[in-house]
Design an enzyme around this catalytic site. Structure first.
Site, PDB file in Angstrom:
ATOM      1  N   GLU A 134      58.697  42.676  26.537  1.00 14.39           N
ATOM      2  CA  GLU A 134      58.122  41.544  27.256  1.00 14.39           C
ATOM      3  C   GLU A 134      59.476  40.209  27.206  1.00 14.39           C
ATOM      4  O   GLU A 134      59.573  39.825  26.101  1.00 14.39           O
ATOM      5  CB  GLU A 134      56.798  40.979  26.416  1.00 14.39           C
ATOM      6  N   GLU A 189      61.893  35.596  23.689  1.00 15.54           N
ATOM      7  CA  GLU A 189      61.542  34.222  24.149  1.00 15.54           C
ATOM      8  C   GLU A 189      62.681  33.201  23.761  1.00 15.54           C
ATOM      9  O   GLU A 189      63.175  33.366  22.756  1.00 15.54           O
ATOM     10  CB  GLU A 189      60.428  33.773  23.242  1.00 15.54           C
ATOM     11  N   ASP A 198      58.079  30.629  34.604  1.00 14.59           N
ATOM     12  CA  ASP A 198      58.030  29.392  35.231  1.00 14.59           C
ATOM     13  C   ASP A 198      58.380  29.486  36.619  1.00 14.59           C
ATOM     14  O   ASP A 198      59.373  30.153  37.189  1.00 14.59           O
ATOM     15  CB  ASP A 198      59.552  28.643  34.868  1.00 14.59           C
ATOM     16  N   LYS A 208      59.359  23.575  43.291  1.00  6.24           N
ATOM     17  CA  LYS A 208      60.115  22.748  44.423  1.00  6.24           C
ATOM     18  C   LYS A 208      61.071  23.864  44.917  1.00  6.24           C
ATOM     19  O   LYS A 208      61.644  24.652  44.303  1.00  6.24           O
ATOM     20  CB  LYS A 208      61.004  21.730  43.783  1.00  6.24           C
ATOM     21  N   ASP A 257      50.494  32.539  38.002  1.00 11.41           N
ATOM     22  CA  ASP A 257      49.029  31.920  38.524  1.00 11.41           C
ATOM     23  C   ASP A 257      49.556  31.032  39.884  1.00 11.41           C
ATOM     24  O   ASP A 257      48.793  29.998  40.050  1.00 11.41           O
ATOM     25  CB  ASP A 257      48.498  31.000  37.433  1.00 11.41           C
ATOM     26  N   LYS A 278      44.491  31.738  26.803  1.00 15.94           N
ATOM     27  CA  LYS A 278      43.639  30.742  26.818  1.00 15.94           C
ATOM     28  C   LYS A 278      44.157  29.792  28.052  1.00 15.94           C
ATOM     29  O   LYS A 278      43.196  29.478  28.763  1.00 15.94           O
ATOM     30  CB  LYS A 278      43.872  29.937  25.599  1.00 15.94           C
ATOM     31  N   PHE A 279      45.305  29.948  28.488  1.00 14.66           N
ATOM     32  CA  PHE A 279      45.764  29.066  29.600  1.00 14.66           C
ATOM     33  C   PHE A 279      45.079  29.851  30.821  1.00 14.66           C
ATOM     34  O   PHE A 279      44.503  29.008  31.785  1.00 14.66           O
ATOM     35  CB  PHE A 279      47.128  29.057  29.655  1.00 14.66           C
ATOM     36  N   GLU A 280      45.005  31.098  30.817  1.00 14.00           N
ATOM     37  CA  GLU A 280      44.584  31.760  32.054  1.00 14.00           C
ATOM     38  C   GLU A 280      42.930  31.503  32.138  1.00 14.00           C
ATOM     39  O   GLU A 280      42.401  31.399  33.385  1.00 14.00           O
ATOM     40  CB  GLU A 280      44.669  33.223  31.773  1.00 14.00           C
TER      41      GLU A 280
END
EC number: 2.1.1.33
Length: 239
Positions: free
Chosen positions: A69, A94, A144, A148, A180, A218-220
């Site tokens: 991952e 990460e 990310d 722009k 997303d 949680k973000f999703e």
């Protein structure tokens, strides 16, 4: 055949001529718990960057399918997947140390032995440490999007990166992405569809439903409540 998908400049080996990073280092402040985890659990679950190829059976102490991952954030989903699939091994990468500390803490709490983590640039790890034809799956969730247009070249999903991932996957291995940000999903689809040797696993030749194996973050969940979409893409290495 010329590939028309825009990519940073790479040499004939797929290495960037000028390093365009797909992330910004935001180290942030470590909590006491994260600091404790890095000091105490890194020696067991942490993998230092080196220029030597990893030996996965030696690293995990067994022969098992390996999932990589890239960009696991705070590690909640990665830990959940490793817990749910004890017959598989997981390596997470990460760049932000608070996330690494949080992941180590959660993994220790769950008593996991099938998870290892790194704190380094994933592209360098892929080039230097991941053997060819060694991975069952590569996961890239919510990278990310670099919204722009002038920053689009910083998106990690570019042709040379996708080719690099393909070389590390076993035949039949899967590259699973999720975002997303719809323009990034379209970019991912364009990049992946342009590369010979990948098969889109979508029945409609675009996106797949979220597989049960990918936990909802949680973000999703918050995004769903606000009406935001999420796009999953899964491509299999065919040759």
């Amino acid at each position: 055949m010329k590939n028309d998908v825009i990519s940073p400049e790479f040499d004939e080996n797929g290495r960037p001529l000028r390093r365009i990073r797909s992330f910004v280092r935001r180290q942030g402040r470590l909590t006491k718990g994260q600091e404790h985890a890095l000091e105490n659990y890194w020696p067991v679950m942490g993998v230092e960057f080196s220029e030597d190829m990893l030996d996965f059976p030696a690293l995990f102490g067994r022969e098992a399918p390996v999932t990589l991952e890239i960009g696991f954030g705070m590690g909640a989903s990665l830990v959940a997947m490793a817990k749910d699939r004890p017959e598989q091994d997981f390596l997470g990468i990460e760049v932000h140390s608070p996330g690494v500390g949080a992941c180590l803490s959660s993994a220790h709490e769950e008593g996991l032995s099938n998870l290892r983590v790194m704190c380094h640039d994933a592209v360098e790890v892929l080039h230097k440490m991941i053997p060819d034809n060694s991975l069952r799956m590569v996961q890239l969730f919510f990278p990310d999007p670099w919204h722009k247009a002038r920053h689009n070249k910083r998106r990690i999903v570019q042709v040379p990166f996708a080719e690099l991932v393909k070389s590390k996957l076993q035949l039949g291995g899967i590259f699973h992405m999720a975002t997303d940000w719809e323009p990034y999903a379209e970019h991912m689809l364009e990049v992946m569809s342009s590369i010979d040797g990948y098969k889109n696993l979508s029945e409609s030749n675009d996106y797949v439903p979220r597989p049960a194996s990918r936990p909802v973050t949680k973000f999703e969940q918050r995004g769903h409540r606000l009406g935001h979409g999420v796009w999953d893409l899964m491509f299999e290495r065919m040759k």
